[in-house]
Scaffold this active site. Structure first.
Site, short mmCIF file in Angstrom:
data_model
loop_
_atom_site.label_atom_id
_atom_site.label_comp_id
_atom_site.label_asym_id
_atom_site.label_seq_id
_atom_site.Cartn_x
_atom_site.Cartn_y
_atom_site.Cartn_z
N ASP A 151 -5.87 2.25 -3.83
CA ASP A 151 -7.21 2.19 -3.22
C ASP A 151 -7.54 3.54 -2.62
O ASP A 151 -8.71 3.83 -2.35
CB ASP A 151 -7.35 1.06 -2.19
CG ASP A 151 -6.33 1.13 -1.08
OD1 ASP A 151 -5.33 1.88 -1.20
OD2 ASP A 151 -6.52 0.43 -0.06
N ASP A 201 -1.99 6.27 -3.60
CA ASP A 201 -0.96 5.54 -2.87
C ASP A 201 -0.48 4.38 -3.75
O ASP A 201 -0.92 4.25 -4.90
CB ASP A 201 -1.47 5.08 -1.50
CG ASP A 201 -2.55 4.02 -1.60
OD1 ASP A 201 -3.27 3.99 -2.61
OD2 ASP A 201 -2.67 3.20 -0.67
N ASP A 257 -1.02 1.23 -4.13
CA ASP A 257 -1.94 0.27 -4.74
C ASP A 257 -3.26 0.92 -5.14
O ASP A 257 -4.21 0.22 -5.53
CB ASP A 257 -2.18 -0.92 -3.81
CG ASP A 257 -2.92 -0.54 -2.54
OD1 ASP A 257 -2.73 0.60 -2.06
OD2 ASP A 257 -3.69 -1.36 -2.01
N SER A 285 0.81 -1.23 0.00
CA SER A 285 0.00 0.00 0.00
C SER A 285 0.85 1.28 0.00
O SER A 285 1.55 1.54 -0.96
CB SER A 285 -0.96 -0.05 1.19
OG SER A 285 -1.91 0.97 1.10
MG MG Z 1 -3.51 1.41 -0.20
#
Ligand code: MG
Length: 490
Positions: free
Chosen positions: A280, A276, A278, A135
């Site tokens: 999300d 960020d 990844d 992340s």
């Molecule tokens: Mg993330």
């Protein structure tokens, strides 16, 4: 896992009548887990993470994935994906090997955002998923998280079951004619893009210019494509996959987004968006290049939906700003607070919807926003597209929304300590005469301010938040709490 007194009648029946007569294997496992007060040992709220080559190794990923494959059972199909980290190839190969060894088939979707993998698992009706990512953590970290068949993060009870298989080394190794197979699918990320774009009228972004900073992470391919497909003009920085993250840290902090702010101003963009590692989460800057706090952004997007959903619900966490509730109230909407963590927000949203309530948005104050009309997980790409929808409809600059919101001042502090639980107990007795919420650390209300004191679930530290519409009151409450906890930090 709380109080287990409710199990006493069952236990007495078990003792009197014999174990297997009344209970299935699953019931027995549930009872045993409850009695043993099992808690997650490796996985936090958002998966397991560690430093590559130290505590995050392919061997660990292999064995934990064998455990997950054993949990799922032979013949199941699992989708895997990864962000751009340098260790992603090794961990991905290990995760595939573990699942295949346990008899599962694997579809490798390559590099894509976590919400894209979650969407594909649900839309392709797969049995589960593994996302290889750390992340927002720095480049040396990596990790993975398990995704359930409905696209949400695997719940605590199921994660504990997987961990128990791993710890007991009871992983199943399929025989030569039952091992799984590996398939590659590097094009299905387009289905995720279609899903987001189809939520909006065709060409809604026409005339809107957007500056995008995927931070060399998983959104490099998806974010520009989403905005282009909405009709926007796009300006991309840090747009090449690079797991050394040369442009900025994967955490989209105010400090790290200076280049994006400059790009917004230089290109006359309506806003800037950064993800960020990844993707999300999405974090924004306004048309003047000003960084927008995640709470403010959630409040702005919530207000957009609230205006159309009088009487609906917003779900957020105990750590989120009061500005969200205040904005909701303006439109007759109720705000529900959950414990901290996006999976808990998502689950509560689903429960409320199942109960017939109208929940139109949820999320956390860190830029993780959940739209039930799209899917039940936080989705940075969908957040950006929604802002385009808002600006196209309202025709007013983003900064005007920020300036029109009720003003709250929040202070956030964290202190390293191995005595976080003790501190929480002390503060619980200290604030015994005030309204208190014990669900996640303690949250109290004192005058016109609130405070949340909460031990971290993954690190030896305690976090303290205070907030009020009166900045001095929030500051005074923070000072009081820090003075009270300082003796425990020595
Ligand atoms: Mg993330």
């Amino acid at each position: 896992m709380g109080n287990y007194l409710f199990l006493l009648p069952y236990i007495s029946v078990v003792i009197k009548r014999g174990l297997f007569f009344y209970f299935s294997e699953t019931d027995i496992l549930t009872i045993i887990m409850a009695l043993a007060k099992l808690e997650k040992k490796f996985f936090g709220t958002n998966g397991v993470r560690g430093v590559t080559g130290q505590d995050m190794t392919p061997i660990f990923a292999l064995e934990m994935s064998e455990a997950y494959g054993t949990f799922l059972g032979p013949g199941k199909t699992v989708g895997i994906g990864k962000d751009t980290r340098t260790s992603g190839d090794a961990l991905g190969a290990a995760v595939s090997a573990g699942l295949i060894d346990a008899g599962c088939n694997v579809i490798d979707f390559g590099i894509l955002p976590t919400p894209a993998l979650q969407y594909l698992i649900l839309s392709k009706k797969l049995d589960g998923g593994v996302m290889i990512t750390a992340s927002h953590n720095p480049a040396e970290y990596n990790g993975f998280k398990f995704i359930d068949a409905d696209g949400t993060e695997l719940g605590d009870d199921k994660t504990i079951e997987v961990e128990q298989i791993y710890l007991n080394k009871s992983m199943v190794h399929a025989s030569w004619n039952e091992v799984g197979h590996l398939f590659y699918d590097y094009d299905s990320y387009l289905i995720y893009i279609d899903a987001i774009v189809s939520q909006f009228p065709v060409g809604i972004g026409k005339g809107i210019s957007v500056a995008i900073d995927p931070g060399n992470g998983a959104a490099c391919r998806t974010a520009p494509e989403i905005f282009k497909r909405l009709g926007c003009d796009v300006h991309v920085i840090n747009g090449e996959y690079d797991g050394t993250f040369p442009g900025r840290l994967p955490e989209p902090s105010e400090e790290g987004l200076k280049k994006l702010s400059e790009e917004v101003v230089k290109t006359g963009s309506a806003f800037g968006i950064a993800h960020d590692g990844d993707a999300d989460r999405a974090v924004f800057v306004d048309e003047m290049g000003r960084f927008i706090d995640g709470n403010i952004m959630l409040a702005i997007l919530a207000s957009y939906f609230a205006e159309q959903n009088h009487g609906g619900e917003i779900v957020t966490t105990l750590a989120s700003s009061g500005v969200i509730e205040a904005v909701g109230k303006q439109f007759g909407c109720k705000t529900i607070n959950t414990v901290v963590g996006s999976p808990y927000v998502a689950r509560t949203m689903r429960e409320e919807l199942d109960a017939g309530k109208n929940v139109f948005i949820g999320g956390e104050g860190n830029g993780g926003i959940i739209y039930p009309s799209h899917q039940f997980c936080r989705d940075g790409g969908m957040s950006g597209a929604t802002l385009v929808g808002l600006l196209a409809t309202k025709k007013t600059p983003l900064s005007s929304y920020i300036d029109s919101l009720p003003k709250f001042t929040m202070y956030q502090e964290k202190r390293m300590t191995s005595r976080a639980k003790e501190i929480t107990e002390h503060m619980r007795s200290y604030f015994v005469d005030y309204p208190i919420d014990n669900r996640d650390g303690i949250k109290i209300v004192k005058g016109n301010a609130w405070a949340l004191i909460r031990p971290s679930g993954t690190e030896p530290l305690i976090r303290v938040y205070t907030e009020s519409e009166d900045a001095a009151e929030a500051k005074a409450l923070m000072d009081l709490i820090l003075a009270e906890i300082t003796p425990y930090l020595a």
